[in-house]
Scaffold this active site. Sequence first.
Site, PDB file in Angstrom:
ATOM      1  N   CYS B 164       0.811  -1.231   0.000  1.00 26.89           N
ATOM      2  CA  CYS B 164       0.000   0.000   0.000  1.00 26.89           C
ATOM      3  C   CYS B 164       0.841   1.277   0.000  1.00 26.89           C
ATOM      4  O   CYS B 164       0.571   2.201  -0.772  1.00 26.89           O
ATOM      5  CB  CYS B 164      -0.952  -0.006   1.201  1.00 26.89           C
ATOM      6  SG  CYS B 164      -0.195  -0.523   2.758  1.00 26.89           S
ATOM      7  N   HIS B 278      -3.532   6.179   4.351  1.00 26.82           N
ATOM      8  CA  HIS B 278      -2.142   6.520   4.677  1.00 26.82           C
ATOM      9  C   HIS B 278      -1.814   7.933   4.181  1.00 26.82           C
ATOM     10  O   HIS B 278      -2.368   8.386   3.174  1.00 26.82           O
ATOM     11  CB  HIS B 278      -1.176   5.574   3.964  1.00 26.82           C
ATOM     12  CG  HIS B 278      -1.156   4.174   4.496  1.00 26.82           C
ATOM     13  ND1 HIS B 278      -1.764   3.797   5.663  1.00 26.82           N
ATOM     14  CD2 HIS B 278      -0.563   3.046   4.004  1.00 26.82           C
ATOM     15  CE1 HIS B 278      -1.555   2.494   5.871  1.00 26.82           C
ATOM     16  NE2 HIS B 278      -0.844   2.018   4.869  1.00 26.82           N
TER      17      HIS B 278
END
Lengths: 371, 371
Positions: B164, B278
């Site tokens: 990710c 994130h």
Amino acid sequence: MQLTRTQVARSGVRPNRASRRVLVAKAAKTANGPRIAVVGITGAVGQEFLTVLTERNFPYSSIKMLASARSAGKKQEFEGVTYTIEELTENSFNDVDIALFSAGGSISKTLGPVAAKAGAIVVDNSSAFRMTEGVPLVIPEVNPEAMSHIKIGKGGAIIANPNCSTIIALMAVTPLDRVAHVKRMCVSTYQAASGAGAAAMEELRQQTRDVLDGKPAQPKIFPQQYAFNLFSHNSSMDVALGYNEEEMKLVKETRKIWNNPKIRITATCVRVPVMRAHAESINLEFEKDISEAQALEALAAFPGVSIINDRQNNRFPTPLDATTKDNVFVGRVRRDISRDDNKGLDLFVCGDQIKKGAALNAVQIAELLLK
Amino acid sequence: MQLTRTQVARSGVRPNRASRRVLVAKAAKTANGPRIAVVGITGAVGQEFLTVLTERNFPYSSIKMLASARSAGKKQEFEGVTYTIEELTENSFNDVDIALFSAGGSISKTLGPVAAKAGAIVVDNSSAFRMTEGVPLVIPEVNPEAMSHIKIGKGGAIIANPNCSTIIALMAVTPLDRVAHVKRMCVSTYQAASGAGAAAMEELRQQTRDVLDGKPAQPKIFPQQYAFNLFSHNSSMDVALGYNEEEMKLVKETRKIWNNPKIRITATCVRVPVMRAHAESINLEFEKDISEAQALEALAAFPGVSIINDRQNNRFPTPLDATTKDNVFVGRVRRDISRDDNKGLDLFVCGDQIKKGAALNAVQIAELLLK
């Protein structure tokens, strides 16, 4: 910043039991000590000044608690004595040797020079005079020599306390700079609510509670949701450069403190949902080689620095490690693998924003005046 | 990662209403479409696979819902049809063209090659094969050519979905690399709970509630308190180097995706108390000059990137902007003032960890197979 002690307590920060014990045990009032004034006594930093004065057994012959008219007349306990908070005026400083200021930049700008003219040495926690020529900007462990010409009883003066992010970064980076000379710093911060004041801490708590209860967060101080979110630092932005004030403080204050106009710094300052300790991820480029071992040795020998650097157990500094602590915590010390040489290091630093980032550093400056 | 839909819903993440509407409106089942299997259907990414397949109107002639024996027999609604979840076995892949795997590294390691041998094209969300030679590691907007030799009906294969943090970083940095060639990246991450699974998200919620109620936080998944705190990423550490796995993924995966073994990267990966998107603070050094205007133009032209870069109003990407969104959000784009030349930029990037960081990217890989 204007946090009351109650607001700080409500913020979920653990009470500092050690310092409470000390509060009862010690009394530093002596006939020989300086006459002190605390300006902004009702604020979080003002209250922290008292905690730190006691913890460090700071000697004083008198102490004056100053605040705005709104708080004048209220009581303030300190070291077993009940003081009456006095209204801060132009005449507050005629019988003061050291004035610890933390009542915001505009009060510092107006009354700091008045206090200095009256003969007091002002230790100012605001940004008002940090970049003023002739005003020393001091981290006692880093550049005490900048204020060595200032002495109690030899006329008033202003000494500036650096910004919290700068103090916390330079506590970790200065020992390394002394070994191998820092050429360039690249900093990303993880900054706590406390830097934006009591209302910001309360906003973080309230929004978090609301989100957990399935209600919408209600941003007031910050335009963004703070609960379970993070955002670029809310200080004003230099629209042409694209850097905010918090970032430029790191750049400009470091140059002044290190007396090194050539030091290259870029920073990205970010507000994260943490209460009162800042973290900083710092990448460093040095002029000379520096090994991890040399770096750790220099950090270990530097006063005010604690190392948490346990790779085996993946244990490194966190904001909670630093909360209410005097020391700045350093870890993740490692050779920068993006370089072929040994002139790069990465590290991760945490420090209490109210303590070493503000009140403690100011009281340490006052301690230098006693020497 | 094994989050159920209920756990994700409980996590405080806003339900994706748009995709629910789509779920009702569209039916992509066609006689010509590939035969699909979703491996790990009960997990958060497994569930997100279904959401994304519907949102993107992905065509399929059949879809098989696979999970461990524990979930076999349970029902799974999808596009108006009720499917029975089947137990994942070595024989699950005989009639499958594309298998979307997200059931953890060990299941991928065991059954990925079995599925490929049976003729399926495995799109694997785990780290099992990312660095395996011959396995393409693909971000469709960045390096679709790496998988151009793989075609449905021409034999099985494995294609790996990057980590990710890598996907989110490279969505922002690749368009800039194409303009001026990145020489060095210095990344500090602000990573959400979701990357560590449902239990981590629940731990963040529970601890936060406890701390707000004045109770002690009870760390289970992470050794550190997560509520109102942050800590170095919990992936395993290379004790000699001092970098953790998450950081090394950024280094190694970028080299493979860009097919550039010379790219220099250092990263500090940090877990912050945010739910599912994130953030990354990225400092870039380029071989050639690049202006802010050139960078913004390249970012605006790049598919899958949204720009939030409003200096006047101090409005830049936040994790909540990215939550449940397909695009990666980029802002704080500015010339690096630590350099004298025009070869440095700073930026701040946010992306949904479950979506572009996992399920969406995998479905986009599957879409490339349809072309």
